[in-house]
Design an enzyme around this catalytic site. Structure first.
Site, PDB file in Angstrom:
ATOM      1  N   LYS A  52    -110.734 -70.046  35.951  1.00 11.23           N
ATOM      2  CA  LYS A  52    -111.326 -68.882  35.275  1.00 11.23           C
ATOM      3  C   LYS A  52    -110.855 -68.821  33.828  1.00 11.23           C
ATOM      4  O   LYS A  52    -111.630 -68.548  32.919  1.00 11.23           O
ATOM      5  CB  LYS A  52    -110.950 -67.593  36.033  1.00 11.23           C
ATOM      6  CG  LYS A  52    -111.666 -67.469  37.376  1.00 11.23           C
ATOM      7  CD  LYS A  52    -111.115 -66.350  38.260  1.00 11.23           C
ATOM      8  CE  LYS A  52    -111.779 -66.365  39.628  1.00 11.23           C
ATOM      9  NZ  LYS A  52    -111.221 -65.391  40.586  1.00 11.23           N
ATOM     10  N   GLN A  96    -106.662 -61.113  41.362  1.00 11.45           N
ATOM     11  CA  GLN A  96    -106.931 -62.248  42.243  1.00 11.45           C
ATOM     12  C   GLN A  96    -106.454 -61.906  43.661  1.00 11.45           C
ATOM     13  O   GLN A  96    -105.309 -61.508  43.871  1.00 11.45           O
ATOM     14  CB  GLN A  96    -106.221 -63.512  41.709  1.00 11.45           C
ATOM     15  CG  GLN A  96    -106.546 -64.784  42.467  1.00 11.45           C
ATOM     16  CD  GLN A  96    -108.025 -65.174  42.389  1.00 11.45           C
ATOM     17  OE1 GLN A  96    -108.682 -64.974  41.384  1.00 11.45           O
ATOM     18  NE2 GLN A  96    -108.553 -65.735  43.462  1.00 11.45           N
ATOM     19  N   ASP A 119    -115.280 -57.814  38.921  1.00  9.89           N
ATOM     20  CA  ASP A 119    -115.390 -58.407  40.257  1.00  9.89           C
ATOM     21  C   ASP A 119    -116.314 -57.576  41.156  1.00  9.89           C
ATOM     22  O   ASP A 119    -116.693 -58.028  42.238  1.00  9.89           O
ATOM     23  CB  ASP A 119    -114.000 -58.462  40.917  1.00  9.89           C
ATOM     24  CG  ASP A 119    -113.476 -59.873  41.054  1.00  9.89           C
ATOM     25  OD1 ASP A 119    -114.285 -60.812  41.032  1.00  9.89           O
ATOM     26  OD2 ASP A 119    -112.247 -60.025  41.197  1.00  9.89           O
TER      27      ASP A 119
HETATM   28  N1  GUN Z   1    -110.285 -64.442  46.034  1.00  7.94           N
HETATM   29  C1  GUN Z   1    -111.255 -65.203  46.578  1.00  7.94           C
HETATM   30  N2  GUN Z   1    -112.411 -64.992  45.933  1.00  7.94           N
HETATM   31  C2  GUN Z   1    -112.173 -64.094  44.967  1.00  7.94           C
HETATM   32  C3  GUN Z   1    -112.990 -63.488  43.967  1.00  7.94           C
HETATM   33  O1  GUN Z   1    -114.191 -63.722  43.831  1.00  7.94           O
HETATM   34  N3  GUN Z   1    -112.355 -62.608  43.156  1.00  7.94           N
HETATM   35  C4  GUN Z   1    -111.040 -62.324  43.286  1.00  7.94           C
HETATM   36  N4  GUN Z   1    -110.517 -61.455  42.462  1.00  7.94           N
HETATM   37  N5  GUN Z   1    -110.265 -62.858  44.192  1.00  7.94           N
HETATM   38  C5  GUN Z   1    -110.828 -63.749  45.030  1.00  7.94           C
END
Ligand code: GUN
Length: 285
Positions: A52, A96, A119
């Site tokens: 990211k 995350q 998100d």
């Molecule tokens: N953990 C697994 N997939 C995701 C996601 O799309 N966003 C976040 N923040 N954590 C994750």
């Protein structure tokens, strides 16, 4: 059978985001900013956050990662989120997941300012999605819809079977499909006779974390199969939830793993952060 090439589309979206960043900078002086909270040493989470961050760099975003030890307490993370909510240089906040067991994840997600919730995990945005209103939509299912759109695959009136009912993937996937006028079934770990449901589906969307869950005899001839799973085998190979080699012979379209939904998730995070930055720029004027 045609491959739904997420890698290619993600690159195209990134290029568009990078251009829009330049334009936003020129007209408002603002650079989109993303803050990421990463707790603990989970290698998968570290790898995702790294990807990211690199994507943010490629499109010219400002990004910052708050790395915290596994033993951090709830209050310290809350303070960090409150700080980011107040920081005008931050347009998007991403926590995350998963977080360590002693942390109250729901409370943290509810603390994120909904207009920085790139998100789409805040109940405010979840509610807007289920009522079909504009808001922030979780990146993975949003990326799936973009991918279908790119290949002119219309879900209207189709039997769509979503396998997996997580808050991150399955539930928002079902909401997006329903909003697009599909007939939606959601299967999960307690579903009796999964095959009965998948065999009836024109389109299957699977995100469960179970290797080879969807096999050839569970898929109708000509179905569209979207594999949202990402698993590492003992040999260290990345695979999805679908037995790609055998299922692909029966499909009209299928996503590969890697190179399908994964890159789209990151592209949608960029798109959502840009959307947040544009909103914040408008509100400043
Ligand atoms: N953990 C697994 N997939 C995701 C996601 O799309 N966003 C976040 N923040 N954590 C994750």
């Amino acid at each position: 059978m045609q491959i739904l090439d997420g890698k290619k589309l993600a690159k195209k979206i990134e290029e568009k985001v990078a251009k829009d960043v330049e334009a936003l900078k020129a007209t408002t002086g603002r650079v989109p900013g993303l803050a990421v909270v990463l707790v603990g040493n989970d290698p998968a989470s570290q790898a995702y956050v790294n990807m990211k961050k690199k994507a943010c760099d490629r499109v010219g975003f400002y990004s910052v990662t708050h790395e915290m030890p596994e033993t951090i307490n709830q209050e310290a993370i809350e303070e960090t989120i409150k700080m980011m909510n107040q920081n005008p240089n931050i347009d998007g906040i991403l926590i995350q997941l998963p977080l360590p067991k002693h942390i109250d994840t729901t409370k943290l997600l509810e603390l994120v300012e909904p207009n920085k919730d790139v998100d789409g995990f805040h109940p405010y945005n979840v509610g807007r999605l289920t009522t079909g209103l504009d808001g922030f939509v979780p990146c993975t299912p949003l990326g799936v819809m973009e991918l279908l759109n790119e290949y002119n695959i219309d879900v209207m009136g189709k039997n769509c079977c979503v396998v997996g009912a997580s808050n991150i993937v399955g539930k928002p996937m079902a909401a997006l499909l329903l909003n697009a006028n599909a007939t939606v079934e959601v299967c999960h770990i307690f579903t009796d006779d999964l095959k009965k449901h998948t065999l009836n589906a024109d389109m299957i969307f699977v995100g469960t974390g179970v290797v080879n869950l969807i096999k050839e005899d569970m898929v109708k001839e000509g179905a569209v199969v979207v594999d949202i799973g990402i698993n590492k085998t003992e040999e260290g190979k990345l695979v999805g939830d679908v037995d790609f080699e055998n299922v692909s012979k029966k499909c009209s379209y299928i996503t590969p793993v890697p190179g399908g939904v994964g890159p789209m998730t990151i592209a949608m995070l960029l798109a959502n952060t840009l959307k947040a930055a544009k909103l914040h720029a408008e509100n400043e004027q």
